[in-house]
Design an enzyme around this catalytic site. Structure first.
Site, short mmCIF file in Angstrom:
data_model
loop_
_atom_site.label_atom_id
_atom_site.label_comp_id
_atom_site.label_asym_id
_atom_site.label_seq_id
_atom_site.Cartn_x
_atom_site.Cartn_y
_atom_site.Cartn_z
N TRP A 30 -17.65 29.30 -42.86
CA TRP A 30 -17.93 30.44 -43.73
C TRP A 30 -19.42 30.68 -43.84
CZ3 TRP A 30 -13.85 32.97 -43.43
CH2 TRP A 30 -12.59 32.34 -43.44
N ASP A 76 -21.64 31.27 -52.19
CA ASP A 76 -20.23 31.56 -51.94
C ASP A 76 -19.44 30.45 -52.61
OD1 ASP A 76 -17.66 31.80 -50.98
OD2 ASP A 76 -18.20 31.72 -48.85
N LYS A 114 -8.06 31.34 -54.36
CA LYS A 114 -7.95 29.89 -54.57
C LYS A 114 -7.75 29.59 -56.06
CE LYS A 114 -10.07 29.55 -50.40
NZ LYS A 114 -9.84 30.50 -49.34
C1 PLP Z 1 -15.60 29.26 -48.85
C2 PLP Z 1 -14.97 30.51 -48.30
N1 PLP Z 1 -15.72 31.60 -48.10
C3 PLP Z 1 -15.20 32.74 -47.62
C4 PLP Z 1 -13.88 32.83 -47.27
C5 PLP Z 1 -13.36 34.13 -46.71
O1 PLP Z 1 -12.68 34.77 -47.71
P1 PLP Z 1 -11.90 36.13 -47.48
O2 PLP Z 1 -10.74 35.81 -46.60
O3 PLP Z 1 -11.51 36.52 -48.88
O4 PLP Z 1 -12.83 37.11 -46.86
C6 PLP Z 1 -13.05 31.73 -47.46
C7 PLP Z 1 -11.60 31.81 -47.10
O5 PLP Z 1 -10.88 30.85 -47.06
C8 PLP Z 1 -13.60 30.53 -47.98
O6 PLP Z 1 -12.85 29.44 -48.15
#
Ligand code: PLP
Length: 355
Positions: A99, A166, A190
């Site tokens: 991520w 994030d 989550k």
């Molecule tokens: C830490 C983290 N950031 C970003 C994301 C991406 O999120 P989204 O699918 O809502 O764009 C995730 C998805 O699992 C994640 O765990």
């Protein structure tokens, strides 16, 4: 059979959240209409979004000068919205997983990105330490919990520049010093609600300092000014989020969530560490209390799929590890009861005894 839901996301939500949301899907706030078919500008829904914003502020003790937004587009859209709104010349990023890599890729579209440290060479199994964040960057971005690799930064880093984080997979699992941040963002799926809404906590004075033009929908100021009602917000996930927030408050707030989360993680890591068959994949000091990643030791490797099957007979679902780590990942978010973690531990012990 009772199911024990260890999925990484979308993931377990409290019964309170699911039941109240299901009720509102049938009859929302006594209106005789479904939550899914009522105007977002109705007084009933306006009350929902306002209460949800107020509860986020209360639970996270957010100081004045910050707005709480409920936006669509997932956490992934924030990878682009953050630099669009905040990156003038240069930003610092910590590369701790997939991520973070995605966030860095987007930021590079807007300016210079200084990747201050990375644990990529070790398949992101630890959080880099001893790095320096330059004083001349617009912000320092990090991923507080690396959902795929099971590592976590359970602190607000001490640097001379504003933080951006994030927190998709560990928001509401510890108190945060929000005053250190320009932006905190988290996809809901989550610790909060079904997928479809992203919570963004933004410092209002950090906005309006970039030179570029920002498309209306990607400009945080649009949503700050309109209280997340510039366009139609994701009403159902926001309603579910409100239920979860009420539930956290009822249980005793974020400190109580943290106490429970620490306890659940401790018993599971103890079981892994005392096993002759299983071994954790993340560096001990960086272990996540949300996503517990482990594999079978080399000599038992070919039993991994058998264990997943065996766990299934106990009602355990969602423990297959992400393909980039393999093995197992038990996601034990806030809504996960300790009793389900105990069922997993018992299954591990029983399987180990039988093999
Ligand atoms: C830490 C983290 N950031 C970003 C994301 C991406 O999120 P989204 O699918 O809502 O764009 C995730 C998805 O699992 C994640 O765990």
């Amino acid at each position: 059979m009772k199911k024990h839901n260890f999925y990484a996301g979308p993931s377990i939500l409290s019964e309170y959240t699911i039941k109240n949301t299901a009720d509102a899907v049938i009859n929302f706030a006594g209106t005789g209409l479904s939550l899914m078919e009522i105007s977002h500008r109705s007084k009933e829904f306006t009350a929902v979004i306002e209460e949800a914003q107020a509860l986020v502020k209360e639970l996270l003790e957010i100081p004045d000068g910050y707005s709480v937004l409920f936006l669509g587009g997932g956490a992934s859209l924030q990878f682009c919205m953050v630099p669009y709104n905040l990156l003038n010349k240069k930003a610092a990023y910590l590369e701790t997983g997939t991520w973070a890599v995605n966030a860095i890729k987007e930021a590079r579209l807007f300016g210079e990105v200084d990747v201050v440290a990375s644990s990529k060479e070790a398949n992101f199994s630890y959080i880099p330490k001893g790095y320096t964040v330059p004083d001349d960057v617009d912000y320092f971005h990090f991923t507080s919990n690396n959902t795929i690799y099971g590592t976590e930064m359970r602190f607000d880093p001490d640097v001379k520049v504003p933080l951006v984080a994030d927190m998709s997979s560990d928001i509401f699992s510890r108190p945060i010093d929000v005053s250190k941040y320009d932006v905190i963002y988290a996809g809901a799926q989550k610790n909060l609600a079904p997928a479809g809404v992203t919570i963004v906590i933004v410092k209002e004075s950090a906005l309006g300092h970039v030179e570029r033009a920002i498309p209306t929908m990607l400009d945080y100021r649009t949503h700050v000014k309109k209280g997340s009602m510039f366009n139609t917000p994701p009403c159902l996930p926001i309603y579910a989020a409100l239920q979860t927030l009420k539930y956290y408050k009822e249980l005793g707030g974020i400190k109580e969530m943290e106490r429970r989360d620490l306890e659940k993680a401790a018993i599971l890591y103890d079981a892994i560490d005392s096993s002759k068959m299983f071994v954790g994949t993340a560096a001990h000091e960086d272990r996540s209390i949300m996503n517990v990643c482990f594999v079978m030791k080399e000599e038992y490797k070919d039993l991994e799929s058998a264990f997943i099957e065996f766990a299934g007979t106990k009602g355990i679902v969602g423990i297959k590890g992400h393909r980039s780590v393999g093995g197992f990942r038990a996601s034990i978010y806030n809504a996960m009861p300790k009793s389900s973690v105990e069922v997993l531990i018992e299954a591990m012990k029983e399987f180990e005894k039988n093999h």
